[in-house]
Design a protein around this motif. Sequence first.
Motif, PDB file in Angstrom:
ATOM      1  N   UNK A  27      42.594  39.811  33.299  1.00 28.59           N
ATOM      2  CA  UNK A  27      41.781  38.607  33.481  1.00 28.59           C
ATOM      3  C   UNK A  27      42.355  37.475  32.643  1.00 28.59           C
ATOM      4  N   UNK A  28      42.159  36.264  33.130  1.00 28.37           N
ATOM      5  CA  UNK A  28      42.581  35.077  32.387  1.00 28.37           C
ATOM      6  C   UNK A  28      41.519  34.005  32.582  1.00 28.37           C
ATOM      7  N   UNK A  29      40.884  33.607  31.488  1.00 27.36           N
ATOM      8  CA  UNK A  29      39.842  32.590  31.536  1.00 27.36           C
ATOM      9  C   UNK A  29      40.376  31.269  31.003  1.00 27.36           C
ATOM     10  N   UNK A  30      39.961  30.194  31.651  1.00 24.72           N
ATOM     11  CA  UNK A  30      40.384  28.857  31.233  1.00 24.72           C
ATOM     12  C   UNK A  30      39.192  27.913  31.278  1.00 24.72           C
ATOM     13  N   UNK A  31      39.375  26.741  30.708  1.00 29.51           N
ATOM     14  CA  UNK A  31      38.332  25.723  30.784  1.00 29.51           C
ATOM     15  C   UNK A  31      38.264  25.199  32.216  1.00 29.51           C
ATOM     16  N   UNK A  32      37.112  24.678  32.575  1.00 29.11           N
ATOM     17  CA  UNK A  32      36.939  24.181  33.939  1.00 29.11           C
ATOM     18  C   UNK A  32      37.929  23.063  34.266  1.00 29.11           C
ATOM     19  N   UNK A  33      38.153  22.182  33.319  1.00 33.82           N
ATOM     20  CA  UNK A  33      39.032  21.033  33.597  1.00 33.82           C
ATOM     21  C   UNK A  33      40.454  21.480  33.902  1.00 33.82           C
ATOM     22  N   UNK A  34      40.887  22.557  33.269  1.00 37.46           N
ATOM     23  CA  UNK A  34      42.229  23.086  33.533  1.00 37.46           C
ATOM     24  C   UNK A  34      42.215  23.906  34.819  1.00 37.46           C
ATOM     25  N   UNK A  35      41.253  24.783  34.938  1.00 41.05           N
ATOM     26  CA  UNK A  35      41.234  25.734  36.049  1.00 41.05           C
ATOM     27  C   UNK A  35      41.120  25.031  37.391  1.00 41.05           C
ATOM     28  N   UNK A  36      40.295  24.031  37.465  1.00 45.40           N
ATOM     29  CA  UNK A  36      40.013  23.393  38.753  1.00 45.40           C
ATOM     30  C   UNK A  36      41.186  22.579  39.292  1.00 45.40           C
ATOM     31  N   UNK A  37      42.145  22.282  38.468  1.00 48.44           N
ATOM     32  CA  UNK A  37      43.276  21.452  38.891  1.00 48.44           C
ATOM     33  C   UNK A  37      44.605  22.189  38.854  1.00 48.44           C
ATOM     34  N   UNK A  43      50.889  46.263  45.985  1.00 50.32           N
ATOM     35  CA  UNK A  43      50.324  47.002  44.845  1.00 50.32           C
ATOM     36  C   UNK A  43      49.443  46.117  43.974  1.00 50.32           C
ATOM     37  N   UNK A  44      49.825  44.863  43.816  1.00 50.73           N
ATOM     38  CA  UNK A  44      49.081  43.924  42.973  1.00 50.73           C
ATOM     39  C   UNK A  44      48.352  42.913  43.844  1.00 50.73           C
ATOM     40  N   UNK A  45      47.181  42.488  43.378  1.00 47.98           N
ATOM     41  CA  UNK A  45      46.424  41.451  44.073  1.00 47.98           C
ATOM     42  C   UNK A  45      45.951  40.419  43.068  1.00 47.98           C
ATOM     43  N   UNK A  46      46.320  39.168  43.314  1.00 42.30           N
ATOM     44  CA  UNK A  46      45.870  38.072  42.457  1.00 42.30           C
ATOM     45  C   UNK A  46      44.677  37.402  43.112  1.00 42.30           C
ATOM     46  N   UNK A  47      43.714  37.001  42.296  1.00 38.59           N
ATOM     47  CA  UNK A  47      42.537  36.322  42.826  1.00 38.59           C
ATOM     48  C   UNK A  47      42.006  35.363  41.770  1.00 38.59           C
ATOM     49  N   UNK A  48      41.114  34.479  42.190  1.00 37.20           N
ATOM     50  CA  UNK A  48      40.518  33.539  41.246  1.00 37.20           C
ATOM     51  C   UNK A  48      39.057  33.339  41.601  1.00 37.20           C
ATOM     52  N   UNK A  49      38.238  33.206  40.560  1.00 33.79           N
ATOM     53  CA  UNK A  49      36.823  32.925  40.716  1.00 33.79           C
ATOM     54  C   UNK A  49      36.598  31.511  40.202  1.00 33.79           C
ATOM     55  N   UNK A  50      36.427  30.579  41.119  1.00 34.72           N
ATOM     56  CA  UNK A  50      36.324  29.178  40.735  1.00 34.72           C
ATOM     57  C   UNK A  50      34.986  28.845  40.082  1.00 34.72           C
ATOM     58  N   UNK A  51      34.008  29.712  40.217  1.00 34.00           N
ATOM     59  CA  UNK A  51      32.731  29.493  39.528  1.00 34.00           C
ATOM     60  C   UNK A  51      32.800  29.938  38.071  1.00 34.00           C
ATOM     61  N   UNK A  52      33.592  30.977  37.831  1.00 29.20           N
ATOM     62  CA  UNK A  52      33.735  31.520  36.473  1.00 29.20           C
ATOM     63  C   UNK A  52      34.993  31.020  35.770  1.00 29.20           C
ATOM     64  N   UNK A  53      35.813  30.205  36.471  1.00 28.64           N
ATOM     65  CA  UNK A  53      37.068  29.686  35.895  1.00 28.64           C
ATOM     66  C   UNK A  53      37.943  30.810  35.363  1.00 28.64           C
ATOM     67  N   UNK A  54      38.043  31.851  36.144  1.00 28.47           N
ATOM     68  CA  UNK A  54      38.776  33.041  35.726  1.00 28.47           C
ATOM     69  C   UNK A  54      39.684  33.523  36.849  1.00 28.47           C
ATOM     70  N   UNK A  55      40.867  33.933  36.464  1.00 24.27           N
ATOM     71  CA  UNK A  55      41.837  34.494  37.401  1.00 24.27           C
ATOM     72  C   UNK A  55      42.005  35.981  37.084  1.00 24.27           C
TER      73      UNK A  55
END
Length: 117
Positions: free
Chosen positions: A21-31, A66-78
């Motif tokens: 998991x990778x969490x970021x601030x909303x301002x970074x994640x959303x852009x 084998x690997x799957x990348x995803x992002x949750x834009x509500x939680x600002x987490x990849x």
Amino acid sequence: QVKLVESGGGLVQPGGSLRLSCAASRSVFSTSSMGWYRQRPGERREFVATITTRGVSNYRDSVKGRFTISRDNNENTMYLQMNSLRPEDTAVYFCNAENEILRTDYWGQGTQVTVSS
């Protein structure tokens, strides 16, 4: 200061699974396109997978299927779901955020993934 917080690394047997998991601030994640890179001892950092703000993903050939990348834009987490892990997947995995307009990027501190019996 931009901060990317990674978690989920560890020791797993060959064939096992881990989720990073990778969490970021909303301002970074959303852009930003978000991505995972890895680095083995003595080697250069290499691309693993990326996902854009629109959800378009890209993978290095050796992890496809084998690997799957995803992002949750509500939680600002990849996330990076890693299945069927192999010893050669052993590395420090780094989270990256790249602003899609400015092309500035940021890195996490890295999390160790070890695949070994």
